[in-house]
Design a protein around this motif. Structure first.
Motif, PDB file in Angstrom:
ATOM      1  N   GLU A   1      23.007 -36.928  50.259  1.00  0.00           N
ATOM      2  CA  GLU A   1      24.366 -36.494  50.582  1.00  0.00           C
ATOM      3  C   GLU A   1      24.869 -37.346  51.742  1.00  0.00           C
ATOM      4  O   GLU A   1      24.156 -37.529  52.736  1.00  0.00           O
ATOM      5  CB  GLU A   1      24.388 -35.016  50.974  1.00  0.00           C
TER       6      GLU A   1
ATOM      7  N   THR B   1      18.509 -34.681  50.099  1.00  0.00           N
ATOM      8  CA  THR B   1      18.769 -33.323  49.625  1.00  0.00           C
ATOM      9  C   THR B   1      17.823 -32.878  48.516  1.00  0.00           C
ATOM     10  O   THR B   1      17.740 -31.689  48.219  1.00  0.00           O
ATOM     11  CB  THR B   1      20.214 -33.199  49.121  1.00  0.00           C
ATOM     12  N   SER B   2      17.096 -33.812  47.891  1.00  0.00           N
ATOM     13  CA  SER B   2      16.086 -33.456  46.894  1.00  0.00           C
ATOM     14  C   SER B   2      15.013 -34.533  46.856  1.00  0.00           C
ATOM     15  O   SER B   2      15.250 -35.682  47.253  1.00  0.00           O
ATOM     16  CB  SER B   2      16.713 -33.263  45.508  1.00  0.00           C
TER      17      SER B   2
ATOM     18  N   PRO C   1      13.018 -37.325  45.319  1.00  0.00           N
ATOM     19  CA  PRO C   1      13.258 -38.236  44.193  1.00  0.00           C
ATOM     20  C   PRO C   1      12.148 -38.159  43.152  1.00  0.00           C
ATOM     21  O   PRO C   1      10.967 -38.106  43.490  1.00  0.00           O
ATOM     22  CB  PRO C   1      13.295 -39.616  44.858  1.00  0.00           C
TER      23      PRO C   1
ATOM     24  N   LYS D   1      17.880 -41.781  43.700  1.00  0.00           N
ATOM     25  CA  LYS D   1      19.169 -41.731  43.008  1.00  0.00           C
ATOM     26  C   LYS D   1      20.224 -41.137  43.934  1.00  0.00           C
ATOM     27  O   LYS D   1      19.900 -40.448  44.904  1.00  0.00           O
ATOM     28  CB  LYS D   1      19.064 -40.909  41.724  1.00  0.00           C
ATOM     29  N   GLU D   2      21.486 -41.397  43.615  1.00  0.00           N
ATOM     30  CA  GLU D   2      22.583 -40.864  44.415  1.00  0.00           C
ATOM     31  C   GLU D   2      22.533 -39.341  44.483  1.00  0.00           C
ATOM     32  O   GLU D   2      22.908 -38.735  45.498  1.00  0.00           O
ATOM     33  CB  GLU D   2      23.924 -41.332  43.857  1.00  0.00           C
ATOM     34  N   SER D   3      22.043 -38.712  43.413  1.00  0.00           N
ATOM     35  CA  SER D   3      21.963 -37.249  43.382  1.00  0.00           C
ATOM     36  C   SER D   3      20.903 -36.695  44.337  1.00  0.00           C
ATOM     37  O   SER D   3      20.865 -35.485  44.588  1.00  0.00           O
ATOM     38  CB  SER D   3      21.674 -36.764  41.955  1.00  0.00           C
ATOM     39  N   ASP D   4      20.055 -37.566  44.892  1.00  0.00           N
ATOM     40  CA  ASP D   4      19.022 -37.121  45.832  1.00  0.00           C
ATOM     41  C   ASP D   4      19.511 -37.096  47.275  1.00  0.00           C
ATOM     42  O   ASP D   4      18.775 -36.654  48.162  1.00  0.00           O
ATOM     43  CB  ASP D   4      17.800 -38.050  45.755  1.00  0.00           C
TER      44      ASP D   4
END
Length: 337
Positions: free
Chosen positions: A25, A12-13, A15, A20-23
């Motif tokens: 879904e 989703t983004s 890195p 990272k987990e935030s990258d």
């Protein structure tokens, strides 16, 4: 109509540094419709390789375009075809090729290849020693490097999945082989178990150029480069006449936020009339039917040894991927879905 519920891990983004987990879904979807010439693979194993980090970035002019945001992360998979609109492959065939971090992958028929299970080795071996990883070492050394018995071969990331096999093939070819690795345990493995003639622990070396000179007193005839960076610069100062540098990877820079200078000492390419050549194993896919049986025979004869680091569970894929960059993987890294 057959439908398949699948978990997927989407990018989703881009890195910044390590994944990272935030990258990502984690999601679920249903696969049913496929186009002419496509197949659906039930993934049994996923291959985790450093190049995935490059595919996640927005690097252009690469051999593959960046993974589109919102798309499942790409990787090499192996599994059984459960749905086919292909004239080349049928339901039940075992294939490997480009897929996703998911339970099931949709793939074009031209992006997958048959796994020859008649060779008598486990299916997971077709993602390691018999797959793109092992065959990178095979074609890199034999076709690009063209070793001559008695030459000195230096391998970076020598305890890794590619480097360890490349070094053993160089030994089969009669070469003097020295490997670079990051722990004493890895250095011991490549010398005591794999038969390398020498090893350099790069984390414990203050003067890399001198360490290479000590281990390769006649100079380096073939350098199998998996990392780039300072080790490449130091190797350039130790080339033998007519040396060949096999550009396989640039792992030291994959997760840097900024570009690094170098490599230095490129003048030595001219001074030693050396050759630096990049190569992709995908250029050799058409010859796998010849190379893979040779590799399988070497495995059965005990001439090629290898390790596989298999992590259980699709849900653990992102965390497992990071093992490639912190040095904790022990062999070819895979996920058993």
């Amino acid at each position: 109509m057959s439908t398949f519920n699948t978990r997927q891990i989407l990018l989703t983004s881009r890195p910044q540094g390590l994944l990272k987990e935030s990258d990502i879904e984690r999601t679920e979807t249903t696969l049913d419709q496929i186009d002419e010439g496509q197949i659906i693979i039930k993934n049994q194993y996923l291959s985790l390789d450093p190049a995935i980090s490059v595919w996640m970035s927005d690097m252009d002019n690469n051999y593959l375009p960046p993974i589109p945001l919102g798309h499942p992360v790409w990787c090499t998979v192996i599994g059984e075809i459960v749905k086919s609109r292909s004239n080349k492959y049928a339901v039940g065939d075992t294939v490997w090729g480009m897929g996703n971090w998911s339970d099931y992958s949709i793939a074009p028929e031209d992006y997958v290849f048959p796994a020859d299970m008649t060779l008598g080795l486990p299916i997971n071996n077709h993602l390691s020693v018999l797959g793109a990883v092992g065959m990178t070492g095979y074609y890199g050394i034999l076709d690009v490097g063209k070793p001559v018995a008695g030459e000195t071969v230096l391998i970076s990331a020598a305890a890794g999945a590619v480097g360890s096999i490349a070094g053993q093939i160089a030994k089969i070819s009669g070469c003097h082989v020295v490997g670079l690795a990051g722990t004493q345990a890895k250095c011991d493995w490549i010398t005591k178990d794999l038969g390398f003639d020498g090893a350099i622990n790069y984390r414990e070396t203050d003067n890399m150029s001198q360490a290479i000179a000590n281990a390769c007193p006649n100079g380096v005839d073939i350098y199998f480069d998996n990392v780039g960076g300072e080790i490449l610069s130091a190797t350039l100062k130790n080339l033998a006449k007519n040396a060949r540098i096999l550009f396989c990877g640039w792992m030291s820079t994959y997760n840097n936020d900024e570009s690094l200078p170098g490599p230095h000492n490129m003048w030595q390419i001219l001074a030693k009339t050396a050759r630096l050549e990049g190569f992709l194993v995908s250029d050799y896919f058409g010859d796998f039917e010849n190379g893979v049986p040779t590799m399988a025979n070497w495995v059965k004869e005990g001439k090629i040894k290898f390790k596989e680091d298999i992590v259980e569970g699709l849900e653990n894929t992102p965390e497992a991927f990071l093992k490639l960059f912190n040095g904790t993987n022990d062999g070819k890294l895979m996920v058993k879905v």
